[in-house]
Motif scaffolding. Structure first.
Motif, mmCIF file in Angstrom:
data_model
loop_
_atom_site.group_PDB
_atom_site.id
_atom_site.type_symbol
_atom_site.label_atom_id
_atom_site.label_comp_id
_atom_site.label_asym_id
_atom_site.label_seq_id
_atom_site.Cartn_x
_atom_site.Cartn_y
_atom_site.Cartn_z
ATOM 1 N N LEU A 1 5.617 7.848 0.334
ATOM 2 C CA LEU A 1 5.038 8.391 1.565
ATOM 3 C C LEU A 1 5.075 9.907 1.479
ATOM 4 O O LEU A 1 6.112 10.487 1.156
ATOM 5 C CB LEU A 1 5.815 7.900 2.785
ATOM 6 N N ALA A 2 3.949 10.531 1.745
ATOM 7 C CA ALA A 2 3.813 11.994 1.656
ATOM 8 C C ALA A 2 4.180 12.507 0.274
ATOM 9 O O ALA A 2 4.638 13.623 0.114
ATOM 10 C CB ALA A 2 4.655 12.687 2.729
ATOM 11 N N ALA B 1 -0.337 11.309 -2.610
ATOM 12 C CA ALA B 1 -1.005 11.620 -1.338
ATOM 13 C C ALA B 1 -1.543 13.044 -1.351
ATOM 14 O O ALA B 1 -2.685 13.292 -0.949
ATOM 15 C CB ALA B 1 -0.034 11.427 -0.173
ATOM 16 N N ILE B 2 -0.741 13.960 -1.805
ATOM 17 C CA ILE B 2 -1.143 15.364 -1.847
ATOM 18 C C ILE B 2 -2.323 15.564 -2.790
ATOM 19 O O ILE B 2 -3.240 16.330 -2.508
ATOM 20 C CB ILE B 2 0.057 16.255 -2.235
ATOM 21 N N GLN C 1 -1.467 6.346 5.941
ATOM 22 C CA GLN C 1 -0.613 7.526 6.009
ATOM 23 C C GLN C 1 -1.225 8.592 6.925
ATOM 24 O O GLN C 1 -0.518 9.227 7.705
ATOM 25 C CB GLN C 1 -0.344 8.089 4.613
ATOM 26 N N SER C 2 -2.524 8.760 6.859
ATOM 27 C CA SER C 2 -3.191 9.741 7.712
ATOM 28 C C SER C 2 -3.057 9.365 9.182
ATOM 29 O O SER C 2 -2.743 10.210 10.031
ATOM 30 C CB SER C 2 -4.660 9.865 7.322
ATOM 31 N N VAL D 1 3.380 1.699 8.080
ATOM 32 C CA VAL D 1 3.332 2.871 8.960
ATOM 33 C C VAL D 1 2.281 2.776 10.066
ATOM 34 O O VAL D 1 2.217 3.667 10.908
ATOM 35 C CB VAL D 1 3.139 4.177 8.152
ATOM 36 N N LYS D 2 1.514 1.713 10.077
ATOM 37 C CA LYS D 2 0.508 1.567 11.134
ATOM 38 C C LYS D 2 1.233 1.522 12.479
ATOM 39 O O LYS D 2 2.268 0.884 12.622
ATOM 40 C CB LYS D 2 -0.306 0.293 10.929
ATOM 41 N N ASP D 3 0.698 2.198 13.449
ATOM 42 C CA ASP D 3 1.274 2.291 14.795
ATOM 43 C C ASP D 3 2.619 3.014 14.804
ATOM 44 O O ASP D 3 3.448 2.794 15.683
ATOM 45 C CB ASP D 3 1.403 0.902 15.438
#
Length: 171
Positions: free
Chosen positions: A76-77, A81-82, A94-95, A129-131
């Protein structure tokens, strides 16, 4: 029960089926292949029945296959992702959770936690990570890093199943 709205799994060819469901479990088309080979019936046109089938395939998999699935997930992050190297689903998830809007200090904390977690468990931290939001994710990260390896392995699989359920609902 909720039906799929963009497809009818029981009417799909194997190639269509795998094309549609290959990334429900991150970079693990073997689950979609095993589901198709198990026999897709009209009941699998209902999301919950389909979900139960794919979860049973994951449950029956050996430890190495489960570990490979866990390791197919991005941090995550993290660097992927970057660099914009996430799957479409992971990037959107993630966004939507606000991870792409982290401050430099929050990105540094994510990187520190990713490194510490990876060093302890030898696989990436996974959370549906949704919600959720970045603060809830960081809090879960900080709590779960204290788990024992067996507990965290099981938790990672539970989170993966949650992710798959969310992804199926989006189809």
């Amino acid at each position: 029960m909720q039906m799929f709205t963009t497809c009818t799994p029981s009417e799909m060819s194997k190639a269509q089926f795998i094309g549609k469901f290959a990334d429900i479990f991150e970079h693990s088309p073997w689950i979609a292949e095993a589901a198709f080979d198990a026999g897709i019936t009209a009941e699998h046109n209902q999301i919950e029945h389909f979900y139960q089938l794919v979860c049973s395939i994951l449950t029956a998999a050996d430890h190495q296959a489960k570990l490979d699935l866990i390791n197919a997930h991005p941090d995550l992050a993290g660097k992927a992702a970057i660099a914009g190297q996430l799957t479409h689903s992971s990037s959107a998830e993630q966004s939507d959770a606000g991870i792409s809007d982290c401050s430099p200090a929050e990105f540094a904390l994510f990187n520190q936690l990713n490194s510490a977690y990876q060093a302890k468990f030898h696989f990436p931290f996974i959370m549906a990570v949704k919600d959720s939001d970045k603060l809830k994710i960081l809090a879960a990260f900080q709590q779960r890093i204290n788990n024992q390896p067996e507990r965290e392995f099981s938790q990672a699989l539970l989170e993966i199943n949650k992710i798959a359920r969310f992804r199926l609902a989006d189809l």
